[in-house]
Design an enzyme around this catalytic site. Sequence first.
Site, short mmCIF file in Angstrom:
data_model
loop_
_atom_site.label_atom_id
_atom_site.label_comp_id
_atom_site.label_asym_id
_atom_site.label_seq_id
_atom_site.Cartn_x
_atom_site.Cartn_y
_atom_site.Cartn_z
N GLY A 24 0.80 -1.21 0.00
CA GLY A 24 0.00 0.00 0.00
C GLY A 24 0.84 1.27 0.00
O GLY A 24 1.92 1.33 -0.60
N SER A 25 0.36 2.28 0.73
CA SER A 25 0.92 3.63 0.62
C SER A 25 2.34 3.77 1.16
O SER A 25 2.98 4.81 0.93
CB SER A 25 0.01 4.63 1.33
OG SER A 25 -1.22 4.75 0.66
N VAL A 26 2.87 2.78 1.85
CA VAL A 26 4.28 2.88 2.27
C VAL A 26 5.22 2.85 1.07
O VAL A 26 6.41 3.16 1.20
CB VAL A 26 4.65 1.75 3.28
CG1 VAL A 26 3.85 1.87 4.56
CG2 VAL A 26 4.51 0.38 2.66
N ILE A 27 4.70 2.53 -0.12
CA ILE A 27 5.51 2.55 -1.35
C ILE A 27 5.56 3.96 -1.95
O ILE A 27 6.45 4.26 -2.76
CB ILE A 27 4.94 1.54 -2.36
CG1 ILE A 27 5.10 0.11 -1.82
CG2 ILE A 27 5.60 1.64 -3.73
CD1 ILE A 27 6.54 -0.31 -1.56
N LYS A 28 4.66 4.83 -1.57
CA LYS A 28 4.60 6.17 -2.17
C LYS A 28 5.92 6.95 -2.08
O LYS A 28 6.29 7.65 -3.04
CB LYS A 28 3.45 6.97 -1.57
CG LYS A 28 2.09 6.50 -2.04
CD LYS A 28 0.96 7.22 -1.35
CE LYS A 28 -0.39 6.70 -1.86
NZ LYS A 28 -1.53 7.26 -1.11
#
Length: 562
Positions: free
Chosen positions: A294-298
């Site tokens: 999820g958003s930890v890849i942003k």
Amino acid sequence: MAKLTISKSWRYYFITFVIVAVISLLIYKLIHMQTVEYDKLKKEGDNRSERTVVSKAYRGMISDRNGKPLAISTPVDSIWVDPFFVKADDPKFLKILDLLDLSQDKRTSITERVKAREGKSGFIYLKRQISPYLAQQVKMMDVKGVKVEREFKRFYPDAEVMAHVVGFTNIDDKGQEGIELQYDSYLTGKDGKYSIHRDLKGGVARKNDDDIAIEHGNDITLSIDCKIQYITYKYLKEGVINNNAVAGSAVIIDVKTGEVLAMVNYPSYNPNNMYDATPEKRRNRVLTDVYEPGSVIKPFTAIAGMESGKYDVNTIVDTSPGYYKLNGSPVRDFRNYGEMDLRHILMKSSNVGISRIVLSIDANALADTLRKFGFGQMTKIGFPGERSGYVPSPRKWGDFPLATLSFGYGMNATALQIAHAYSAIANGGKLISPTLLKRNENEDASGFQVINSEIAKKMVDMLTSVVEGVGGTSSKARISQYHVAGKTGTVRKAIAGGYALDSYTVTFVGITPSSNPRIVIVVVVDDPKGEAYGGGSAAAPIFAQIAEHVLIVMGVPADKEK
């Protein structure tokens, strides 16, 4: 008179013939035994009189970075019987079986095996790894052919707190999981051996000069700190229970050395008593479970944008009207955030903003960045069961898959890979291979530069805003004495045919103190229940409790003004 002489002569010759035949037969037998049957008879004799005595080597100790024992071999005794000396119905032998309190099935099996081999030399275990007190009682009964053998049993002082890292051994002292399995050959010693000849009474007639020296196993010092491990386990367990979640994982990495200071999972098991140690509980989820992060890849998508030269901290991206469609599929934000710079795209965790960035740069850039940070490949930690994760090939991407990849869908990773990648951001762009072994002061842990140090520094600054800025999504990760940089991730769990509507995996990744990073902490909560199910609500508070206590234990100076 002639008849009497003939009769006596016949008997004389007959008796003489019999005596000569018997003597000849005996001589033939002796010669045959000394030649043709020599090897066979010698072996039979040795089996009855010669014994090999084994001196058991103990397994090497596993300790934490400060020398605290985590796995110790303690002496125990095992009882065995040689059926050559014992009959299955011997009252003394049966009394020993009573003393050992064997189950009926076990008792029946042993008596049948002893009966089948009565008069033949052999080795049959009666009971293994019993207390010294019980072994002494068996010795005092002094039953010929019943022997007490010294062995070692593994003991784990920290039980379930350290179980997933250390692992366990089986009854033969062979590593089955964790460090015990990974370094089994290094931890295992070599037994000493020498042979003896026994007399008819079972005593030692002579000792042969064929000794093999005993070699005890080697000790291992882990990078794990027991105090930090306990703190991490305590607050992870509380968090999983309070969120009514299925499970949870947490890992802490020293930014400068790559050493893993803590690695915990809940639920856990007790390696000293394996009766309820199901495969589900034994799984080291930090390394074995892959999930869409999820958003930890942003932040990595943002790094790809910054490396392209098109984006910087203050670059404006229009996210209006809060959604758009790609190939008929929508990309949505929680609401319309309008025009935002890169810092606020991360603060608000805007799917629209981050996906517009990735679609405006080379399609290969994001894949290259993810792989540079170690996604889609093993971390080289060497732990049994570690998964490599998955990053799709760019040639398989269309605009929508590439957009969703920018916010952590369509790929998978382990908690350790995420911690590893964020530690590079925290370490000025240098990626150091993680290790569960304590590194020596002279050991090279310099790693290699994966991104420009200025980009890494800017990313830490932006991630600090995510936690401490007004309106950031990770405010519950704040701690009183230290600055924190971090990012949340909340994803629906993948199921057959799509995604679950009400089942989530949530993550918080934190770097602290963000003014001078020392550690990276990843907390993953599997399927929290209730209204507060997001990464900022379920995982971030667990991080805050762990981080504040751990930094104090480490003696890290506070970087916040009171």
